[in-house]
Every structure is written in structure tokens, then in C-alpha cells.
Enzyme design. Structure first.
Site, mmCIF file in Angstrom:
data_model
loop_
_atom_site.group_PDB
_atom_site.id
_atom_site.type_symbol
_atom_site.label_atom_id
_atom_site.label_comp_id
_atom_site.label_asym_id
_atom_site.label_seq_id
_atom_site.Cartn_x
_atom_site.Cartn_y
_atom_site.Cartn_z
ATOM 1 N N GLU A 77 0.834 -1.211 0.000
ATOM 2 C CA GLU A 77 0.000 0.000 0.000
ATOM 3 C C GLU A 77 0.868 1.261 0.000
ATOM 4 O O GLU A 77 0.539 2.252 -0.645
ATOM 5 C CB GLU A 77 -0.947 0.006 1.206
ATOM 6 C CG GLU A 77 -2.091 -0.989 1.100
ATOM 7 C CD GLU A 77 -3.031 -0.702 -0.060
ATOM 8 O OE1 GLU A 77 -3.112 0.444 -0.521
ATOM 9 O OE2 GLU A 77 -3.680 -1.658 -0.531
ATOM 10 N N TYR A 102 -6.662 5.778 5.247
ATOM 11 C CA TYR A 102 -6.835 4.868 4.106
ATOM 12 C C TYR A 102 -6.013 3.589 4.300
ATOM 13 O O TYR A 102 -6.516 2.467 4.159
ATOM 14 C CB TYR A 102 -6.414 5.546 2.782
ATOM 15 C CG TYR A 102 -6.234 4.515 1.703
ATOM 16 C CD1 TYR A 102 -7.345 3.955 1.073
ATOM 17 C CD2 TYR A 102 -4.965 4.031 1.360
ATOM 18 C CE1 TYR A 102 -7.201 2.948 0.132
ATOM 19 C CE2 TYR A 102 -4.813 3.028 0.425
ATOM 20 C CZ TYR A 102 -5.934 2.498 -0.195
ATOM 21 O OH TYR A 102 -5.786 1.487 -1.113
ATOM 22 N N ASP A 162 -10.090 5.972 -0.871
ATOM 23 C CA ASP A 162 -9.083 6.743 -1.619
ATOM 24 C C ASP A 162 -9.776 7.439 -2.792
ATOM 25 O O ASP A 162 -11.010 7.457 -2.871
ATOM 26 C CB ASP A 162 -7.943 5.820 -2.087
ATOM 27 C CG ASP A 162 -8.412 4.811 -3.122
ATOM 28 O OD1 ASP A 162 -9.649 4.707 -3.353
ATOM 29 O OD2 ASP A 162 -7.557 4.134 -3.722
#
Ligand code: SF4
Length: 365
Positions: free
Chosen positions: A32, A115, A133
Site C-alpha cells: 500500500e 486509508y 481513496d
């Protein structure tokens, strides 16, 4: 409800990605972080290399920062790499080297925001928490014909509340990932492929025929411009490099001589005579060559760069008198181990062909 249609589509169409095949909290965190501001296709190369070098938070926290930055070289946004290492220190110190499952605790780790906490908690720990997002805001803005401005906090809050209603408790990770894949492959910003979208029957923007009217455009920002002159100074087979300060833009990365403004070749020659310990003022014992213009756009700043390459012979350069604030001379092998910012890639790439000693020759600009 969109759950069923979305999950069924994801079952048959999900992208096969290395961090999905052997899912771990640590791997999800690394992937991520890499995927922020970077395309999936780019991350595919970096992710396995990074995991191999640093297989867990302990390995990452103990690594030399230069080694971490070198493995990040080319991904850009280097603060992400430094935050990962700071985060690894924190995880080792506070969570015994294991990422926690609680999204609130995850957000206490440096570099992990709402997020990323949602992505890790849902994908690696099966906790039904949204991961909102830009993709997610675009899809929900279209699904419900909501005139949201993606950069505004209210857009995030609105979409977070709606995803929280939709996310299934038994398969939250797949739901969040399905939204990511849908946003990346079908509900794209400029040309949504509604004809093959699994959510078409529930999509208000499509029913109105106004898909690309949602979300609203982001307000335009005026980005300041900085002018730079980059000098690649070669002394025989070595090149002059300098490490940037540990704080601020491109912290801790290496660079060539970086001067403010865009200097003419005459100004470069003057600078050389004033700052470098060379014995060639009268003799033309060096080459100066224009490498050309480049630019780089950071999130908040644009650099316009003009590059030059200078070659001195070892005989005419007095190393011992080199001012250390200008950097140090390194060999080709040493230079290859250092992490340079993407902003300099146009000039850095040229170095592989430039580590060739040039004997005495005349000036040219
Ligand atoms: S129908 Fe079109 S606009 Fe609506 S979610 Fe699907 S791709 Fe996006």
C-alpha cells in the site's frame, strides 16, 4: 446493495498481484505504501525485491537508510520509504514487531493514515472498515450522483459513511479491493467503461448519462517553479556527489552539484574557477558540455533544470582542497550504490556512458 454484484465481479476479474497471493499484514503495508502515487505495473518489480531484502519489520528497522532508499530509487516520493522505516522502528518498539489489527492502533504508526489503516485492517485482518481513496470517492460519487470535490474532507466523510453501510462483515478485504480494481480498470476518471461495469444497474450517474460530470473537478493549484543548474563534475573516472540534508525535500538522497538559477556556460566556468580546486583556468584542461533541459513536478513544486557535464583530468584537480560542502568524489561502482532522486534521472542515466576519462581537450558549450 452493490455488495453481491461487486464481489461476484471481483471473483472472476480481480488482478493477480504478488501481495494478494500470500497476504500478510506486513506485505499489505509495504504494497500500500508503494502504491500511493505509483502505478501497479511499476510496483510489481519493486515489491518482491523490497520484501526479499527486508522480510519483516525487524529487518526493515535495522537496515541502513541508504540501502532502503536505494531499493526505493525510481519509485519517487521518498518520504514514503523513510516513513516505512520509521514505522518499522515503531512497530518493533510498541507492537513487538507485528502490525496490530485495530485500525486506530494502526494509525499510531508513522506513515499510516486512515486509508492505509483501512486497507491493512480489512485485507489482512478481515475487519469491516472502509479504505477510502480517490478511486473510491470517484465510484461512490458516480453511483449516487453526488457532486463531491475529491480533495475536500466532506467528500471523504460522505463516502466513508456510505462504504461503511455497504461493506460486508464476512468479506471486507475483497470488497475494498474490488472497489480499487473497479476504479483502476473500469470506472476510470476520463473514460468509464459502463457497458461492462458490474454496478451499472445501480449507477445514478450512468442513468443520467453524466458519468464524467462526477465527481466535480479539483480546484486548480498554482505550483511554484524553481530553476536549478545541475553540474556533473567528473575527475578522471570519479564523479562529485553530495548527500542532501536529512530533512526536507528529497532528504538523504544523493545529488550532483546543484546551483540555484539556470546558469549560462560562461557562468558555470566562473563558478568552477571560484569553487573547484582546479589548475586549468588558462589551459583548458577540461570539457564542459550541455546535457540539456529537464523538469520534474513534485506534488507542490516544479523544478526546471539545466544540466552540464564537466570533465577534469586527475592531474589538474587537487582533491585535498575540495571543499567538503560540495560533496565527495566517488567511483562508478560506489555511485551505483547510491540513491538519486527521480528528478535527476535524465542526468543520472547519462552517467553510465560518462565514466570515461577524457584527457585534455578544448572547451565547448
Ligand atoms: S456504471 Fe459507469 S460511472 Fe457508474 S460505476 Fe460503473 S463505470 Fe462508473
Amino acid at each position: 446493495m452493490i455488495q453481491e454484484a461487486l464481489l461476484e465481479w471481483f471473483d472472476g476479474h480481480h488482478r493477480v498481484l504478488p501481495w494478494r497471493t500470500d497476504r500478510t499484514p506486513y506485505g499489505t503495508w509495504i504494497s500500500e505504501a508503494m502504491l500511493q502515487q505509483t502505478r501497479v505495473v511499476t510496483v510489481l518489480d519493486y515489491y518482491p525485491r523490497f520484501l526479499q531484502a527486508f522480510p519483516d519489520p525487524f529487518a526493515l528497522s535495522q537496515a541502513n537508510e541508504d540501502t532502503v532508499l536505494k531499493l526505493w530509487e525510481g519509485l519517487g516520493y521518498y518520504s514514503r520509504a523513510r516513513n516505512l522505516q520509521r514505522g518499522a522502528h515503531y512497530i518493533c518498539e510498541h507492537f513487538d514487531g507485528k502490525l496490530p489489527s485495530d485500525p486506530k492502533l494502526l494509525q499510531t504508526i508513522p506513515g499510516i493514515g486512515p486509508y492505509m489503516a483501512g486497507a491493512i485492517a480489512s485485507q489482512a485482518f478481515n475487519i469491516p472498515v472502509p479504505a477510502v481513496d480517490g478511486n473510491c470517492i470517484r465510484i461512490y460519487s458516480r453511483l449516487h450522483a453526488l457532486p463531491l470535490v475529491p480533495t475536500e474532507r466532506s467528500a471523504y466523510n460522505e463516502v466513508y459513511a456510505r462504504v461503511l453501510q455497504d461493506i460486508p462483515s464476512d468479506n471486507p478485504g475483497d470488497f475494498n479491493e474490488a472497489l480499487m480494481d473497479l476504479g483502476a480498470t473500469i470506472c476510470t476518471p476520463k473514460s468509464p467503461r459502463c457497458e461492462i461495469c458490474p454496478l451499472a444497474a445501480s449507477c445514478s450517474a450512468m442513468l443520467l448519462g453524466k458519468q464524467t460530470d462526477f465527481p466535480l473537478p479539483k480546484p486548480k493549484r498554482i505550483i511554484p517553479i524553481e530553476e536549478h543548474t545541475i553540474l556533473k563534475v567528473f575527475v578522471g573516472n570519479r564523479v562529485l556527489v553530495n548527500k542532501r540534508p536529512n530533512k526536507g525535500l528529497l532528504a538523504g538522497l544523493f545529488e550532483y552539484v546543484d546551483l540555484p538559477g539556470q546558469l549560462s556556460s560562461e557562468e558555470v566556468v566562473s563558478w568552477v574557477h571560484e569553487h573547484l580546486p582546479v589548475q586549468c583556468a588558462q589551459d583548458n584542461h577540461y570539457d564542459i558540455r550541455v546535457l540539456g533541459h529537464a523538469h520534474h513536478i513534485f506534488t507542490h513544486l516544479r523544478w526546471n533544470i539545466l544540466g552540464y557535464e564537466l570533465h577534469f583530468s586527475e592531474d589538474h584537480f587537487r582533491d585535498v582542497e575540495l571543499n567538503s560542502s560540495l560533496g565527495m568524489l566517488v567511483s562508478e561502482e560506489e555511485c551505483a550504490q547510491l540513491a538519486f532522486p527521480t528528478a535527476l534521472s535524465a542526468y543520472h542515466a547519462a552517467s553510465t556512458t560518462s565514466f570515461t576519462h577524457r584527457p585534455k581537450s578544448k572547451n565547448q558549450s
